[in-house]
Design a protein around this motif. Structure first.
Motif, PDB file in Angstrom:
ATOM      1  N   LYS A   2      69.034  -9.210 -32.364  1.00  0.00           N
ATOM      2  CA  LYS A   2      68.181  -8.137 -31.860  1.00  0.00           C
ATOM      3  C   LYS A   2      66.935  -7.941 -32.725  1.00  0.00           C
ATOM      4  CE  LYS A   2      72.334  -5.888 -30.258  1.00  0.00           C
ATOM      5  NZ  LYS A   2      73.333  -4.913 -30.612  1.00  0.00           N
ATOM      6  N   ARG A   3      66.929  -8.534 -33.900  1.00  0.00           N
ATOM      7  CA  ARG A   3      65.795  -8.348 -34.810  1.00  0.00           C
ATOM      8  C   ARG A   3      64.560  -9.050 -34.267  1.00  0.00           C
ATOM      9  NH1 ARG A   3      69.204  -9.133 -40.382  1.00  0.00           N
ATOM     10  NH2 ARG A   3      70.428  -7.231 -40.100  1.00  0.00           N
ATOM     11  N   ASP A   4      63.434  -8.370 -34.382  1.00  0.00           N
ATOM     12  CA  ASP A   4      62.190  -8.853 -33.790  1.00  0.00           C
ATOM     13  C   ASP A   4      61.808 -10.238 -34.291  1.00  0.00           C
ATOM     14  OD1 ASP A   4      59.795  -8.402 -32.155  1.00  0.00           O
ATOM     15  OD2 ASP A   4      58.770  -8.409 -34.099  1.00  0.00           O
ATOM     16  N   TYR A   5      61.917 -10.465 -35.603  1.00  0.00           N
ATOM     17  CA  TYR A   5      61.491 -11.766 -36.141  1.00  0.00           C
ATOM     18  C   TYR A   5      62.395 -12.898 -35.669  1.00  0.00           C
ATOM     19  CZ  TYR A   5      65.063 -11.204 -39.812  1.00  0.00           C
ATOM     20  OH  TYR A   5      66.239 -11.018 -40.495  1.00  0.00           O
TER      21      TYR A   5
ATOM     22  N   VAL B 190      64.007 -12.858 -32.603  1.00  0.00           N
ATOM     23  CA  VAL B 190      63.643 -13.029 -31.191  1.00  0.00           C
ATOM     24  C   VAL B 190      62.373 -13.866 -31.091  1.00  0.00           C
ATOM     25  CG1 VAL B 190      62.858 -11.808 -29.117  1.00  0.00           C
ATOM     26  CG2 VAL B 190      64.785 -10.906 -30.440  1.00  0.00           C
ATOM     27  N   ARG B 191      61.364 -13.526 -31.902  1.00  0.00           N
ATOM     28  CA  ARG B 191      60.101 -14.289 -31.855  1.00  0.00           C
ATOM     29  C   ARG B 191      60.285 -15.722 -32.344  1.00  0.00           C
ATOM     30  NH1 ARG B 191      56.018 -11.318 -35.200  1.00  0.00           N
ATOM     31  NH2 ARG B 191      57.819 -10.300 -36.067  1.00  0.00           N
ATOM     32  N   GLY B 192      61.087 -15.888 -33.382  1.00  0.00           N
ATOM     33  CA  GLY B 192      61.344 -17.233 -33.892  1.00  0.00           C
ATOM     34  C   GLY B 192      62.051 -18.105 -32.873  1.00  0.00           C
ATOM     35  N   LEU B 193      63.002 -17.546 -32.158  1.00  0.00           N
ATOM     36  CA  LEU B 193      63.711 -18.302 -31.136  1.00  0.00           C
ATOM     37  C   LEU B 193      62.783 -18.688 -29.993  1.00  0.00           C
ATOM     38  CD1 LEU B 193      67.035 -16.263 -31.078  1.00  0.00           C
ATOM     39  CD2 LEU B 193      66.725 -18.613 -31.912  1.00  0.00           C
ATOM     40  N   GLU B 194      61.864 -17.796 -29.649  1.00  0.00           N
ATOM     41  CA  GLU B 194      60.900 -18.107 -28.603  1.00  0.00           C
ATOM     42  C   GLU B 194      60.018 -19.302 -29.014  1.00  0.00           C
ATOM     43  OE1 GLU B 194      58.858 -14.409 -27.976  1.00  0.00           O
ATOM     44  OE2 GLU B 194      60.478 -13.592 -26.760  1.00  0.00           O
ATOM     45  N   GLU B 195      59.672 -19.384 -30.290  1.00  0.00           N
ATOM     46  CA  GLU B 195      58.864 -20.503 -30.786  1.00  0.00           C
ATOM     47  C   GLU B 195      59.607 -21.830 -30.682  1.00  0.00           C
ATOM     48  OE1 GLU B 195      57.035 -20.270 -34.644  1.00  0.00           O
ATOM     49  OE2 GLU B 195      56.957 -18.081 -34.481  1.00  0.00           O
ATOM     50  N   LEU B 196      60.918 -21.775 -30.930  1.00  0.00           N
ATOM     51  CA  LEU B 196      61.692 -23.004 -30.942  1.00  0.00           C
ATOM     52  C   LEU B 196      61.944 -23.494 -29.527  1.00  0.00           C
ATOM     53  CD1 LEU B 196      64.265 -22.146 -33.746  1.00  0.00           C
ATOM     54  CD2 LEU B 196      62.192 -23.514 -33.928  1.00  0.00           C
TER      55      LEU B 196
ATOM     56  N   GLY C  24      76.211 -21.960 -28.673  1.00  0.00           N
ATOM     57  CA  GLY C  24      76.366 -20.752 -27.877  1.00  0.00           C
ATOM     58  C   GLY C  24      77.293 -19.718 -28.473  1.00  0.00           C
ATOM     59  N   LYS C  25      78.101 -20.075 -29.465  1.00  0.00           N
ATOM     60  CA  LYS C  25      78.950 -19.087 -30.134  1.00  0.00           C
ATOM     61  C   LYS C  25      78.102 -18.355 -31.158  1.00  0.00           C
ATOM     62  CE  LYS C  25      83.060 -18.289 -32.856  1.00  0.00           C
ATOM     63  NZ  LYS C  25      84.209 -18.816 -33.553  1.00  0.00           N
ATOM     64  N   VAL C  26      77.992 -17.044 -30.994  1.00  0.00           N
ATOM     65  CA  VAL C  26      77.134 -16.225 -31.844  1.00  0.00           C
ATOM     66  C   VAL C  26      77.942 -15.713 -33.036  1.00  0.00           C
ATOM     67  CG1 VAL C  26      75.756 -14.113 -31.941  1.00  0.00           C
ATOM     68  CG2 VAL C  26      75.649 -15.584 -29.917  1.00  0.00           C
ATOM     69  N   TYR C  27      77.408 -15.925 -34.241  1.00  0.00           N
ATOM     70  CA  TYR C  27      78.079 -15.483 -35.458  1.00  0.00           C
ATOM     71  C   TYR C  27      77.530 -14.176 -36.006  1.00  0.00           C
ATOM     72  CZ  TYR C  27      80.429 -19.952 -35.586  1.00  0.00           C
ATOM     73  OH  TYR C  27      81.210 -21.032 -35.272  1.00  0.00           O
ATOM     74  N   LYS C  28      76.300 -13.874 -35.695  1.00  0.00           N
ATOM     75  CA  LYS C  28      75.668 -12.653 -36.206  1.00  0.00           C
ATOM     76  C   LYS C  28      74.984 -11.922 -35.048  1.00  0.00           C
ATOM     77  CE  LYS C  28      75.667 -13.518 -40.891  1.00  0.00           C
ATOM     78  NZ  LYS C  28      75.692 -12.612 -41.993  1.00  0.00           N
ATOM     79  N   PRO C  29      75.773 -11.298 -34.170  1.00  0.00           N
ATOM     80  CA  PRO C  29      75.177 -10.687 -32.961  1.00  0.00           C
ATOM     81  C   PRO C  29      74.133  -9.622 -33.265  1.00  0.00           C
ATOM     82  CG  PRO C  29      77.521 -10.135 -33.148  1.00  0.00           C
ATOM     83  CD  PRO C  29      77.219 -11.129 -34.212  1.00  0.00           C
ATOM     84  N   GLU C  30      74.302  -8.869 -34.366  1.00  0.00           N
ATOM     85  CA  GLU C  30      73.334  -7.821 -34.689  1.00  0.00           C
ATOM     86  C   GLU C  30      71.981  -8.414 -35.074  1.00  0.00           C
ATOM     87  OE1 GLU C  30      75.419  -9.036 -38.430  1.00  0.00           O
ATOM     88  OE2 GLU C  30      76.103  -8.574 -36.413  1.00  0.00           O
ATOM     89  N   ASP C  31      71.992  -9.613 -35.636  1.00  0.00           N
ATOM     90  CA  ASP C  31      70.739 -10.255 -36.046  1.00  0.00           C
ATOM     91  C   ASP C  31      69.892 -10.691 -34.850  1.00  0.00           C
ATOM     92  OD1 ASP C  31      71.656  -9.872 -38.598  1.00  0.00           O
ATOM     93  OD2 ASP C  31      71.742 -11.996 -39.131  1.00  0.00           O
TER      94      ASP C  31
END
Length: 120
Positions: free
Chosen positions: A109-112, A114-120, A100-107
């Motif tokens: 938001k990137r579409d690929y 977001v979609r990759g996380l949805e797949e997982l 839950g600790k985010v290291y790259k918050p700007e990343d």
């Protein structure tokens, strides 16, 4: 701990992502990968496409140890500071989050991603 990473390459993309998946699977047997996605470079003048992929795994290693192992895989693929200056990215493996600790918050938001996380 649950780790989320992003893998990317703009040079020998398929081979380098295959190497990353192989090494990551050896280190983290439960790792799951999203599909590969080709993307245009965001910040480079060099217009070579990137191939990116998101992955998630569980490990008892602390974040410093995980990062060290990720960087070792990048070096195995031939990544050097000199090539980075020339906008050649043989392999980039970034730690996006751990428990839950985010290291790259700007990343995130990137579409690929977001979609990759949805797949997982």
């Amino acid at each position: 701990m649950v780790y989320t990473i992003c893998i990317g390459s703009n040079e020998h993309r398929k081979d380098n992502l295959a190497l990353a998946r192989k090494r990551l699977s050896e280190l983290f047997p439960d790792i799951r990968f999203s599909a590969e996605v080709d993307t245009k470079p965001l910040f480079f003048r060099r217009q070579a496409l990137f191939t990116n992929q998101v992955a998630r795994f569980i490990s008892d290693y602390d974040t410093d140890e995980v990062i060290l192992r990720l960087k070792n895989i990048e070096r195995e693929a031939g990544r050097t500071p000199e090539e980075k200056e020339r906008e050649i990215v043989r392999l980039d493996i970034d730690l996006l989050a751990c428990d839950g600790k985010v290291y790259k918050p700007e990343d995130w938001k990137r579409d690929y991603i977001v979609r990759g996380l949805e797949e997982l």
